[in-house]
Design a protein around this motif. Structure first.
Motif, PDB file in Angstrom:
ATOM      1  N   LEU A   1     -10.358   6.297  -4.031  1.00 21.05           N
ATOM      2  CA  LEU A   1      -8.980   5.822  -3.971  1.00 21.05           C
ATOM      3  C   LEU A   1      -8.617   5.164  -2.652  1.00 21.05           C
ATOM      4  O   LEU A   1      -7.724   4.304  -2.620  1.00 21.05           O
ATOM      5  N   ALA A   2      -9.240   5.563  -1.557  1.00 21.14           N
ATOM      6  CA  ALA A   2      -8.864   5.013  -0.248  1.00 21.14           C
ATOM      7  C   ALA A   2      -8.954   3.492  -0.210  1.00 21.14           C
ATOM      8  O   ALA A   2      -7.999   2.822   0.242  1.00 21.14           O
ATOM      9  N   PRO A   3     -10.053   2.872  -0.660  1.00 23.29           N
ATOM     10  CA  PRO A   3     -10.115   1.402  -0.615  1.00 23.29           C
ATOM     11  C   PRO A   3      -9.037   0.739  -1.470  1.00 23.29           C
ATOM     12  O   PRO A   3      -8.484  -0.296  -1.085  1.00 23.29           O
ATOM     13  N   LYS A   4      -8.721   1.334  -2.628  1.00 23.95           N
ATOM     14  CA  LYS A   4      -7.707   0.739  -3.497  1.00 23.95           C
ATOM     15  C   LYS A   4      -6.324   0.820  -2.853  1.00 23.95           C
ATOM     16  O   LYS A   4      -5.557  -0.146  -2.878  1.00 23.95           O
ATOM     17  N   ALA A   5      -6.014   1.975  -2.272  1.00 27.51           N
ATOM     18  CA  ALA A   5      -4.697   2.135  -1.655  1.00 27.51           C
ATOM     19  C   ALA A   5      -4.544   1.202  -0.457  1.00 27.51           C
ATOM     20  O   ALA A   5      -3.521   0.536  -0.293  1.00 27.51           O
ATOM     21  N   LEU A   6      -5.570   1.140   0.391  1.00 27.46           N
ATOM     22  CA  LEU A   6      -5.477   0.360   1.621  1.00 27.46           C
ATOM     23  C   LEU A   6      -5.660  -1.137   1.385  1.00 27.46           C
ATOM     24  O   LEU A   6      -5.521  -1.930   2.320  1.00 27.46           O
ATOM     25  N   ALA A   7      -5.937  -1.527   0.154  1.00 24.87           N
ATOM     26  CA  ALA A   7      -5.964  -2.957  -0.178  1.00 24.87           C
ATOM     27  C   ALA A   7      -4.561  -3.509  -0.403  1.00 24.87           C
ATOM     28  O   ALA A   7      -4.376  -4.722  -0.505  1.00 24.87           O
ATOM     29  N   ARG A   8      -3.561  -2.634  -0.444  1.00 26.68           N
ATOM     30  CA  ARG A   8      -2.182  -3.057  -0.692  1.00 26.68           C
ATOM     31  C   ARG A   8      -1.460  -3.279   0.632  1.00 26.68           C
ATOM     32  O   ARG A   8      -1.484  -2.429   1.532  1.00 26.68           O
ATOM     33  N   ASN A   9      -0.799  -4.419   0.746  1.00 28.18           N
ATOM     34  CA  ASN A   9      -0.088  -4.745   1.981  1.00 28.18           C
ATOM     35  C   ASN A   9       0.982  -3.713   2.317  1.00 28.18           C
ATOM     36  O   ASN A   9       1.162  -3.358   3.487  1.00 28.18           O
ATOM     37  N   ALA A  10       1.691  -3.247   1.301  1.00 30.33           N
ATOM     38  CA  ALA A  10       2.766  -2.291   1.548  1.00 30.33           C
ATOM     39  C   ALA A  10       2.222  -1.002   2.156  1.00 30.33           C
ATOM     40  O   ALA A  10       2.836  -0.413   3.060  1.00 30.33           O
ATOM     41  N   VAL A  11       1.074  -0.541   1.677  1.00 28.48           N
ATOM     42  CA  VAL A  11       0.463   0.678   2.218  1.00 28.48           C
ATOM     43  C   VAL A  11      -0.001   0.447   3.647  1.00 28.48           C
ATOM     44  O   VAL A  11       0.219   1.281   4.533  1.00 28.48           O
ATOM     45  N   GLN A  12      -0.641  -0.693   3.896  1.00 25.56           N
ATOM     46  CA  GLN A  12      -1.108  -0.995   5.259  1.00 25.56           C
ATOM     47  C   GLN A  12       0.065  -1.066   6.230  1.00 25.56           C
ATOM     48  O   GLN A  12       0.001  -0.512   7.338  1.00 25.56           O
ATOM     49  N   ASN A  13       1.125  -1.750   5.842  1.00 26.54           N
ATOM     50  CA  ASN A  13       2.276  -1.894   6.729  1.00 26.54           C
ATOM     51  C   ASN A  13       2.920  -0.546   7.031  1.00 26.54           C
ATOM     52  O   ASN A  13       3.291  -0.257   8.177  1.00 26.54           O
ATOM     53  N   ALA A  14       3.064   0.277   5.994  1.00 29.38           N
ATOM     54  CA  ALA A  14       3.682   1.591   6.188  1.00 29.38           C
ATOM     55  C   ALA A  14       2.809   2.490   7.050  1.00 29.38           C
ATOM     56  O   ALA A  14       3.310   3.214   7.922  1.00 29.38           O
ATOM     57  N   ALA A  15       1.488   2.457   6.813  1.00 29.21           N
ATOM     58  CA  ALA A  15       0.573   3.298   7.592  1.00 29.21           C
ATOM     59  C   ALA A  15       0.584   2.905   9.059  1.00 29.21           C
ATOM     60  O   ALA A  15       0.642   3.764   9.948  1.00 29.21           O
ATOM     61  N   ALA A  16       0.559   1.598   9.336  1.00 31.22           N
ATOM     62  CA  ALA A  16       0.555   1.141  10.726  1.00 31.22           C
ATOM     63  C   ALA A  16       1.845   1.534  11.436  1.00 31.22           C
ATOM     64  O   ALA A  16       1.821   2.010  12.577  1.00 31.22           O
ATOM     65  N   ALA A  17       2.977   1.346  10.773  1.00 26.76           N
ATOM     66  CA  ALA A  17       4.262   1.700  11.385  1.00 26.76           C
ATOM     67  C   ALA A  17       4.375   3.190  11.623  1.00 26.76           C
ATOM     68  O   ALA A  17       4.938   3.627  12.642  1.00 26.76           O
ATOM     69  N   MET A  18       3.836   3.990  10.700  1.00 27.98           N
ATOM     70  CA  MET A  18       3.895   5.439  10.864  1.00 27.98           C
ATOM     71  C   MET A  18       3.019   5.883  12.033  1.00 27.98           C
ATOM     72  O   MET A  18       3.433   6.693  12.859  1.00 27.98           O
ATOM     73  N   PHE A  19       1.791   5.356  12.123  1.00 26.60           N
ATOM     74  CA  PHE A  19       0.911   5.695  13.234  1.00 26.60           C
ATOM     75  C   PHE A  19       1.572   5.359  14.563  1.00 26.60           C
ATOM     76  O   PHE A  19       1.543   6.148  15.508  1.00 26.60           O
ATOM     77  N   GLY A  20       2.178   4.193  14.650  1.00 31.29           N
ATOM     78  CA  GLY A  20       2.788   3.754  15.897  1.00 31.29           C
ATOM     79  C   GLY A  20       4.135   4.377  16.175  1.00 31.29           C
ATOM     80  O   GLY A  20       4.728   4.148  17.236  1.00 31.29           O
ATOM     81  N   GLN A  21       4.654   5.195  15.244  1.00 30.75           N
ATOM     82  CA  GLN A  21       5.933   5.885  15.358  1.00 30.75           C
ATOM     83  C   GLN A  21       7.118   4.921  15.475  1.00 30.75           C
ATOM     84  O   GLN A  21       8.188   5.304  15.946  1.00 30.75           O
TER      85      GLN A  21
END
Length: 492
Positions: A362-382
């Motif tokens: 599932l990880a590759p499928k989820a991280l292929a989505r722009n919305a998931v990438q954008n949310a993950a990056a913003a969350m990591f960076g607080q």
């Protein structure tokens, strides 16, 4: 003589509070029971939101020069890359994780504090705390055993997860200790591992995470579910090599350990960050999994949130109940960090073969989505954390998609224009300018025709939106200020 603020604990959180308060003109004392500063790297990741706040306070540029930037986090199984988490998508000029040893962050903060005329008093511990009506009585014991009784208007407890002040005041620290055993080591790795990316290797027998520190140095963190590492001593390079070889499919040689440790993860936070005139912050208020490198950053941001409010209350510019918003704003952020780091830890660390197969698929499928990438990056960076919906944001309005309590993006040099000791009003409208000038000392007015030609933004010293509106909202601005601040006396 009563001192305005006593800070107990000189880690990153306590040092940040001392730097910020003394810069704002507040007399502080900061004490720490350790005789000398720690030389261990401990917390390593400095996130985008922390960099945004520290740069304008004179510390970020030195941190950037010393640290190593990671712009992605790669998920692997064996030697196969499943997917990246694209940290460069963070909506910030600091769109990376800065890898910098905690000891260096503390050194830079302490040097800035010394330039401001304040020195950490070391070898000093708290032996008793007695809250009173308008002060807190604290007994301090120095390295030679002499005791001193101090009266402080306010006390900030940043004295770590075993906080003496938190225990003495009876503030609960509920949570749990996660069952897995972990090891970590700062060491050199000779191999084909990227130095601009966090590498996370997932396997049925556990996981290994490798954090690049620059010039061939890495931090390696791993689980040891099969007990490959015997004994209780700090792990050696040879032992870390065994864990690495078991999980990682990229050949490498591990050597020259600078620091290593065994640990278990506690996941806890206080139910309130205020006990009368004592404020809790940093590890004294919350501890959690190191997943995502969030902890030190949360503590630093605790203190930036608290310090401007405390300074304005102490000098009579703000009403006392502004201080209640420290706990009400920070606790939801902390709960979210504790919850998500614990979930992430359980998912990454699981040895369940079914769950392992699912995360690989599932990880590759989820991280292929722009919305998931954008949310993950913003969350990591607080940078996605905010205070919308808190009491301080009520009646604050907004402009466009930006609402009161949201982080204001640093565009057009906005952060460089902030008054870090007051609220900053960005406007080009005369009626709004007139309101701002009537609150002189509480509000600093900036001409912002290019930034917001048809509206106005009132920005807090910590870069969050206090209030916003259009040219006809002058009365709303005045009402919002009246709720939290003290109107300046009119001089004739």
């Amino acid at each position: 003589m009563t001192i305005p603020v006593l800070i107990v604990g000189a880690g990153p959180s306590g040092l940040t509070a001392a730097v910020e308060l003394s810069r704002l003109g507040v007399d502080v004392r900061i004490v720490d029971r350790a005789v000398r500063p720690s030389t261990e790297s401990r917390a390593l990741a400095v996130q985008a939101r922390t960099m945004e706040l520290l740069r304008v306070r004179g510390i970020g540029d030195e941190m950037l020069a010393l640290g190593n930037q990671a712009r992605a986090a790669g998920l692997y199984t064996g030697d196969r890359k499943l997917a990246p988490i694209e940290l460069h998508r963070m909506p910030s000029r600091f769109n990376f994780i800065l890898m910098l040893a905690q000891s260096e962050t503390e050194r830079l903060l302490a040097e800035q504090l010394a330039r401001q005329g304040v020195k950490v008093e070391r070898g000093v511990e708290v032996t008793s705390v007695r809250p009173g009506g308008d002060t807190v009585a604290v007994t301090l014991r120095g390295a030679e055993g002499a005791e001193e009784r101090v009266e402080a208007s306010f006390v900030i407890a940043t004295d770590g997860p075993r906080s003496t002040l938190r225990k003495t005041l009876g503030v609960p620290f509920p949570g749990r200790t996660l069952p897995q055993d972990y090891v970590l080591a700062d060491l050199h790795i000779d191999g084909d591992l990227p130095e601009d990316e966090v590498s996370i290797f997932l396997a049925r027998g556990g996981f290994v995470a490798v954090f690049p520190m620059g010039r061939g140095r890495f931090r390696m963190m791993a689980t040891d579910p099969d007990g490959l590492l015997d004994g209780d001593a700090d792990p050696t390079a040879e032992q870390m090599q065994r864990l690495y070889d078991r999980t990682v499919g990229v050949p490498a040689r591990l050597h020259d350990v600078n620091w290593s440790s065994r640990f278990r993860i506690n996941s806890r936070h206080v139910p309130t960050m205020r006990a009368g005139r004592v404020f809790l912050g940093g590890d004294a208020a919350h501890v959690h999994s190191p997943a995502g490198g969030q902890g030190m950053n949360v503590g630093i941001q605790d203190m930036v949130n608290l310090s401007w409010k405390l300074a304005m209350v102490l000098d009579g510019r703000a009403r006392a109940d502004l201080l209640d918003t420290y706990s009400s704003e920070r606790l939801p952020v902390i709960r979210t960090v504790v919850r998500f780091t614990e979930i992430g830890t359980r998912v990454f660390n699981s040895t369940n073969p079914v769950l392992h197969a699912l995360r690989i698929r599932l990880a590759p499928k989820a991280l292929a989505r722009n919305a998931v990438q954008n949310a993950a990056a913003a969350m990591f960076g607080q940078v996605s954390a905010g205070y919308r919906g808190d009491a301080l944001a009520e009646g604050g309005g907004g402009v466009g998609a930006l609402r009161a309590g949201d982080r204001v993006p640093d565009v057009g040099g906005l952060y460089d224009a902030l008054d870090l000791g007051a609220l900053t009003l960005f406007t080009a409208g005369q009626a709004i300018v007139d309101v701002g000038r009537s609150w002189d000392g509480v509000v600093s007015v900036r001409d912002a025709a290019a930034l917001t030609p048809d509206g106005w933004l009132l920005v807090r010293p910590d870069g969050y939106l206090a209030a916003a509106g259009g040219p006809g909202d002058a009365a709303m601005l005045d009402r919002w200020l009246e709720r939290w601040f003290v109107r300046p006396a009119v001089t004739i």
